[in-house]
Design a protein around this motif. Structure first.
Motif, mmCIF file in Angstrom:
data_model
loop_
_atom_site.group_PDB
_atom_site.id
_atom_site.type_symbol
_atom_site.label_atom_id
_atom_site.label_comp_id
_atom_site.label_asym_id
_atom_site.label_seq_id
_atom_site.Cartn_x
_atom_site.Cartn_y
_atom_site.Cartn_z
ATOM 1 N N THR A 107 -8.373 1.281 5.981
ATOM 2 C CA THR A 107 -7.758 0.911 7.261
ATOM 3 C C THR A 107 -6.252 1.143 7.210
ATOM 4 O O THR A 107 -5.669 1.699 8.147
ATOM 5 C CB THR A 107 -8.060 -0.566 7.592
ATOM 6 O OG1 THR A 107 -9.479 -0.746 7.632
ATOM 7 C CG2 THR A 107 -7.463 -0.973 8.914
ATOM 8 N N ASN A 108 -5.615 0.740 6.113
ATOM 9 C CA ASN A 108 -4.168 0.946 5.966
ATOM 10 C C ASN A 108 -3.819 2.433 5.992
ATOM 11 O O ASN A 108 -2.840 2.834 6.633
ATOM 12 C CB ASN A 108 -3.675 0.312 4.668
ATOM 13 C CG ASN A 108 -3.684 -1.195 4.723
ATOM 14 O OD1 ASN A 108 -3.475 -1.797 5.770
ATOM 15 N ND2 ASN A 108 -3.942 -1.827 3.589
ATOM 16 N N LYS A 109 -4.596 3.251 5.309
ATOM 17 C CA LYS A 109 -4.326 4.699 5.272
ATOM 18 C C LYS A 109 -4.482 5.329 6.649
ATOM 19 O O LYS A 109 -3.649 6.141 7.063
ATOM 20 C CB LYS A 109 -5.251 5.377 4.265
ATOM 21 C CG LYS A 109 -4.887 5.076 2.828
ATOM 22 C CD LYS A 109 -5.865 5.696 1.859
ATOM 23 C CE LYS A 109 -5.516 5.310 0.423
ATOM 24 N NZ LYS A 109 -6.512 5.794 -0.528
ATOM 25 N N ALA A 129 -1.616 4.225 8.901
ATOM 26 C CA ALA A 129 -0.388 4.926 8.528
ATOM 27 C C ALA A 129 -0.375 6.345 9.108
ATOM 28 O O ALA A 129 0.677 6.825 9.542
ATOM 29 C CB ALA A 129 -0.248 4.967 7.012
ATOM 30 N N ASN A 156 0.848 -1.182 0.000
ATOM 31 C CA ASN A 156 0.000 0.000 0.000
ATOM 32 C C ASN A 156 0.892 1.243 0.000
ATOM 33 O O ASN A 156 1.847 1.308 0.770
ATOM 34 C CB ASN A 156 -0.900 -0.023 1.239
ATOM 35 C CG ASN A 156 -1.969 1.032 1.205
ATOM 36 O OD1 ASN A 156 -1.674 2.211 1.113
ATOM 37 N ND2 ASN A 156 -3.211 0.589 1.264
ATOM 38 N N ASP A 172 -8.062 -0.901 2.391
ATOM 39 C CA ASP A 172 -7.256 0.229 1.947
ATOM 40 C C ASP A 172 -7.450 1.424 2.886
ATOM 41 O O ASP A 172 -6.480 2.069 3.281
ATOM 42 C CB ASP A 172 -7.625 0.592 0.510
ATOM 43 C CG ASP A 172 -6.696 1.630 -0.081
ATOM 44 O OD1 ASP A 172 -5.460 1.453 0.015
ATOM 45 O OD2 ASP A 172 -7.194 2.639 -0.629
ATOM 46 N N ILE A 193 2.075 1.008 5.009
ATOM 47 C CA ILE A 193 1.818 -0.217 5.773
ATOM 48 C C ILE A 193 0.688 -0.972 5.090
ATOM 49 O O ILE A 193 -0.225 -0.361 4.529
ATOM 50 C CB ILE A 193 1.467 0.083 7.249
ATOM 51 C CG1 ILE A 193 1.522 -1.199 8.071
ATOM 52 C CG2 ILE A 193 0.136 0.795 7.383
ATOM 53 C CD1 ILE A 193 1.661 -0.972 9.553
ATOM 54 N N THR A 194 0.786 -2.288 5.101
ATOM 55 C CA THR A 194 -0.234 -3.118 4.446
ATOM 56 C C THR A 194 -0.656 -4.239 5.390
ATOM 57 O O THR A 194 0.123 -5.146 5.669
ATOM 58 C CB THR A 194 0.309 -3.722 3.140
ATOM 59 O OG1 THR A 194 0.780 -2.659 2.302
ATOM 60 C CG2 THR A 194 -0.770 -4.495 2.411
ATOM 61 N N ILE A 195 -1.888 -4.145 5.866
ATOM 62 C CA ILE A 195 -2.470 -5.228 6.655
ATOM 63 C C ILE A 195 -3.008 -6.248 5.656
ATOM 64 O O ILE A 195 -3.740 -5.874 4.741
ATOM 65 C CB ILE A 195 -3.616 -4.718 7.554
ATOM 66 C CG1 ILE A 195 -3.120 -3.632 8.505
ATOM 67 C CG2 ILE A 195 -4.241 -5.879 8.334
ATOM 68 C CD1 ILE A 195 -4.220 -2.954 9.293
#
Length: 170
Positions: free
Chosen positions: A111-113, A116, A46, A109, A50-52
């Protein structure tokens, strides 16, 4: 003959009163109503840093929910920040239809943003320990530990991820 057959039928074969019922008393599902797992295939990186991995779920068919909020807890012990420290974020509720499924790509996506942003505000870099769980959709976005535990639908699922902090000021 008919009377003897009737008495034999009513009496049954042997003494049935001494036998315990063969019904299992253990529940089919033990534990929290939902079980979470991370997708095993490698996630596309991502740009947020960070990429969950995609979160898959399996639900107790007797305790299905239509919507749930994703709660993300993270370790900010190595971060730099004055003032109060937040160590969790509660995402907006999302649809979780059926007994099995995965969270939508656009939800992951978002959630990742958001994660971060939190991690970047603490100037974290490198490995970060996070845990995720489902909670009832009625969970307050600023919920404390007591409300979160009362409305949690799954056990915590931990993972260690790498955060590439895009903020040049850290």
């Amino acid at each position: 003959m008919l009377a003897i057959a009737g008495l034999a039928f009513l009496a049954g074969c042997g003494n049935q009163g001494n036998k315990a019922a063969n019904v299992s008393t253990t529940p089919k599902w033990k534990g929290a109503p939902y079980r979470l797992a991370f997708e095993t295939k490698a996630a596309k990186p991502n740009p947020a840093g960070i990429t969950i991995p995609v979160i898959k779920y399996t639900a107790n068919p007797d305790m299905l929910e239509m919507r749930a909020a994703l709660v993300v807890r993270f370790d900010v012990s190595g971060g730099k920040k004055d003032g109060p420290v937040m160590n969790q974020m509660i995402m907006a509720p999302t649809n979780i239809p059926g007994e099995e499924g995965a969270l939508a790509a656009d939800y992951m996506d978002a959630t990742n943003k958001e994660l971060a942003k939190y991690l970047g505000s603490y100037c974290l870099k490198g490995k970060v320990n996070i845990s995720v769980a489902f909670a009832r959709s009625s969970l307050n976005p600023q919920a404390g530990d007591a409300e979160l535990e009362a409305k949690r639908l799954s056990d915590w699922l931990p993972i260690e991820l790498v955060f590439k902090n895009p903020h040049p000021t850290c």
